[in-house]
Design a protein around this motif. Structure first.
Motif, PDB file in Angstrom:
ATOM      1  N   ASN A  78       6.329  -2.355 -24.708  1.00  0.00           N
ATOM      2  CA  ASN A  78       5.403  -1.818 -25.713  1.00  0.00           C
ATOM      3  C   ASN A  78       5.994  -0.606 -26.424  1.00  0.00           C
ATOM      4  O   ASN A  78       5.842  -0.441 -27.640  1.00  0.00           O
ATOM      5  N   ARG A 107       8.519  -1.906 -28.892  1.00  0.00           N
ATOM      6  CA  ARG A 107       7.867  -2.547 -30.050  1.00  0.00           C
ATOM      7  C   ARG A 107       7.303  -1.497 -31.004  1.00  0.00           C
ATOM      8  O   ARG A 107       7.462  -1.619 -32.238  1.00  0.00           O
ATOM      9  N   LYS A 108       6.666  -0.473 -30.484  1.00  0.00           N
ATOM     10  CA  LYS A 108       6.133   0.579 -31.348  1.00  0.00           C
ATOM     11  C   LYS A 108       7.248   1.337 -32.058  1.00  0.00           C
ATOM     12  O   LYS A 108       7.096   1.732 -33.219  1.00  0.00           O
ATOM     13  N   GLN A 162      10.119   0.035 -33.015  1.00  0.00           N
ATOM     14  CA  GLN A 162      10.561  -0.836 -34.101  1.00  0.00           C
ATOM     15  C   GLN A 162       9.567  -0.833 -35.260  1.00  0.00           C
ATOM     16  O   GLN A 162       9.970  -0.863 -36.435  1.00  0.00           O
ATOM     17  N   GLN A 163       8.277  -0.802 -34.953  1.00  0.00           N
ATOM     18  CA  GLN A 163       7.277  -0.745 -36.026  1.00  0.00           C
ATOM     19  C   GLN A 163       7.401   0.548 -36.820  1.00  0.00           C
ATOM     20  O   GLN A 163       7.304   0.534 -38.057  1.00  0.00           O
ATOM     21  N   ARG A 164       7.599   1.649 -36.148  1.00  0.00           N
ATOM     22  CA  ARG A 164       7.769   2.919 -36.862  1.00  0.00           C
ATOM     23  C   ARG A 164       9.015   2.897 -37.727  1.00  0.00           C
ATOM     24  O   ARG A 164       9.010   3.396 -38.860  1.00  0.00           O
ATOM     25  N   GLU A 165      10.081   2.296 -37.216  1.00  0.00           N
ATOM     26  CA  GLU A 165      11.309   2.223 -38.003  1.00  0.00           C
ATOM     27  C   GLU A 165      11.132   1.332 -39.231  1.00  0.00           C
ATOM     28  O   GLU A 165      11.596   1.668 -40.340  1.00  0.00           O
ATOM     29  N   ALA A 166      10.437   0.184 -39.075  1.00  0.00           N
ATOM     30  CA  ALA A 166      10.179  -0.693 -40.230  1.00  0.00           C
ATOM     31  C   ALA A 166       9.295   0.002 -41.265  1.00  0.00           C
ATOM     32  O   ALA A 166       9.532  -0.099 -42.475  1.00  0.00           O
ATOM     33  N   HIS A 167       8.268   0.704 -40.800  1.00  0.00           N
ATOM     34  CA  HIS A 167       7.403   1.443 -41.725  1.00  0.00           C
ATOM     35  C   HIS A 167       8.188   2.530 -42.460  1.00  0.00           C
ATOM     36  O   HIS A 167       7.983   2.762 -43.670  1.00  0.00           O
TER      37      HIS A 167
END
Length: 513
Positions: A332, A335-336, A338-343
């Protein structure tokens, strides 16, 4: 020439001896003696006495706080080389003593059945023998009745042996043995007797009177006429508290021992004097790890093999569930991240796209440069209008260049000082530069911006002459003093280049103006 080389050799020998002592000190086992939870005054004194038993390889002045946990001691024990914990705790029914082996265990839990402090043991003796030099070396450990084949007995013997440095019988120095720690196991009651003694070696084969002469404390012979009376008569002699010497404690010394008459290859008796503390212990259980592992032995609870297997399986399932939860939590977290990096990447792309769009719109907009040119033209027309009306060149400060007043679109406009203009003059005051006949100022003014119009009026009014008051000239004043004396009212001080100094309103200096 010999003395400098000798001093160099002495320095080398001292450095080598210090290094050897430091290495030896780091290799021997060390211990912490402390308590957990709330204990009474007597238990605290018992802890202090146990620290004296474990000297010199223990923390003599260890401070323990209420909020310290066992993890804090474990974290400190590694850098300090501590190998054993001796922990005392108190419950409503008994006093417990736990012995930890660092870093991986095992843990032995004892119940203190009886105990006596050092002060209790010393007070019960007629003559006690205890001094600070005895605690400069570790005690000699003596184990009794630990030859049984039971696993808990072997484990106890190994734990007690590893608490103290090992001794090489062939190379040991007898003068370093000042104390003795005796731990005996009773097979019937399964109790441990903990005793602490002071070692004393005295010569044998001589009379009691001669022993008095050999001792450090010389007898009182003030009432004797000759020393022979001391040897013949037993006057002023007291019996020793130690038991009578015999074959059980008489031996031949392999080397000289400290004390009068203890020579090599001579018969001497070894006497023990108890100095305390004294404890009677009962083994409760043996655990793996630091009080958190499997129970290897329990004196009260006996389980069948099936129950032990069930407990192990349940514990293994619990550990597996804990590992799965930890793995899921790490997934988890990844995953979070990676989400911050994509954002973040999407935000940066949007910022670049916005900048490109703003740059294109500025390039296509034709209004911005035209407005700038119009502003510059208005400044030039104001200066020309001032020349026509006043007949002089305007000051540089009156119509500043447009380049100095440009404002950045991204930054806020800088603060500017307000100019303090002259007060309005009397309407009867003649103008220094009259206009041509038939021309009225108001009629000649073209419709302009109100801001430029007021600026031009104020500039023209500042050039009008004022009433002059004649004052007596000061002594030594030059030809230019008249101008300074006839300074117009309502204006600041005139400098040589025509510049004026203005004061902010409300911050006038005290005194005459």
């Amino acid at each position: 020439m010999g003395r400098p080389s000798k001093s160099k050799n002495q320095k080398k020998e001292r450095a080598a001896a210090a290094q050897h002592a430091q290495q030896e000190f780091g290799t021997v086992p060390h211990s912490f003696v402390f308590h957990r939870g709330r204990v009474g005054k007597n238990v605290r004194q018992l802890i202090t006495d146990m620290r004296k038993v474990m000297e010199p390889y223990t923390a003599r002045a260890l401070k323990v706080r209420k909020n310290n946990s066992l993890k804090d001691f474990v974290a400190v024990a590694g850098p300090l080389g501590v190998t054993h914990f001796l922990v005392f705790s108190k419950s409503s029914s008994s006093i417990n003593f736990k012995l930890f082996r660092l870093p991986g265990g095992p843990t032995l839990t004892f119940k203190v059945m009886q105990y006596s402090l050092i002060k209790d043991v010393v007070s019960s003796l007629k003559r006690h023998r205890m001094h600070e030099q005895q605690f400069t070396h570790h005690p000699l450990l003596v184990l009794s009745n630990f030859g049984l084949q039971q696993i808990q007995v072997k484990l106890m013997a190994s734990m007690f042996q590893n608490m103290f440095p090992s001794i090489n019988v062939h190379r040991v120095n007898l003068n370093s043995i000042k104390r003795c720690l005796l731990i005996s196991y009773n097979t019937e009651t399964q109790l441990l007797d903990f005793r602490h003694y002071s070692v004393k070696v005295v010569p044998v084969g001589v009379s009691k009177s001669l022993k008095k002469l050999l001792q450090e404390k010389f007898p009182n012979m003030s009432r004797l006429e000759d020393i022979s009376e001391l040897l013949v008569k037993d006057i002023n002699l007291s019996e020793s508290e130690a038991e009578q010497d015999g074959t059980h404690n008489v031996l031949e010394l392999p080397q000289a021992y400290a004390g009068r008459g203890n020579m090599k290859a001579q018969q001497s008796a070894v006497r023990l004097t108890e100095i305390g503390p004294r404890m009677t212990l009962q083994l409760i259980k043996v655990e793996e790890g630091l009080a958190q592992g499997n129970v290897l032995y329990h004196s009260f609870i006996h389980k069948m093999e099936a129950e032990v297997k069930e407990i192990l399986a349940r514990k293994e399932a619990k550990l597996q569930l804990k590992a799965e939860r930890q793995q899921k939590q790490e997934a988890n977290v990844e995953r979070k991240r990676q989400q911050r990096e994509a954002h973040r990447q999407r935000s940066l792309a949007g910022i670049r796209r916005k900048r490109q769009q703003d740059g294109d719109s500025d390039a296509e907009d034709p209004g911005a440069p035209e407005q700038q040119d119009a502003a510059e033209q208005s400044e030039e027309s104001d200066a020309e209008y001032y020349r026509q009306e006043v007949g002089e060149e305007p000051d540089k400060d009156l119509f500043p260049d447009r380049t100095k007043r440009k404002r950045s679109s991204s930054r806020a406009a800088p603060l500017r000082k307000r100019r303090r203009h002259s007060r309005p003059e009397h309407p009867d005051t003649p103008s220094a530069h009259p206009t041509a006949p038939g021309k009225q100022r108001q009629g000649n003014l073209a419709p302009r911006d109100s801001r430029h119009r007021s600026r031009a009026r104020q500039g023209a009014a500042s050039r009008k002459p004022h009433r002059r008051t004649e004052r007596p000239a000061r002594e030594g004043a030059g030809p230019g003093s008249g101008r300074a004396a006839s300074r117009p009212k309502g204006r600041g001080n005139l400098l040589t280049k025509g510049k004026m100094i203005f004061r902010r309103p409300g911050r006038a200096k005290k005194g005459k103006r």
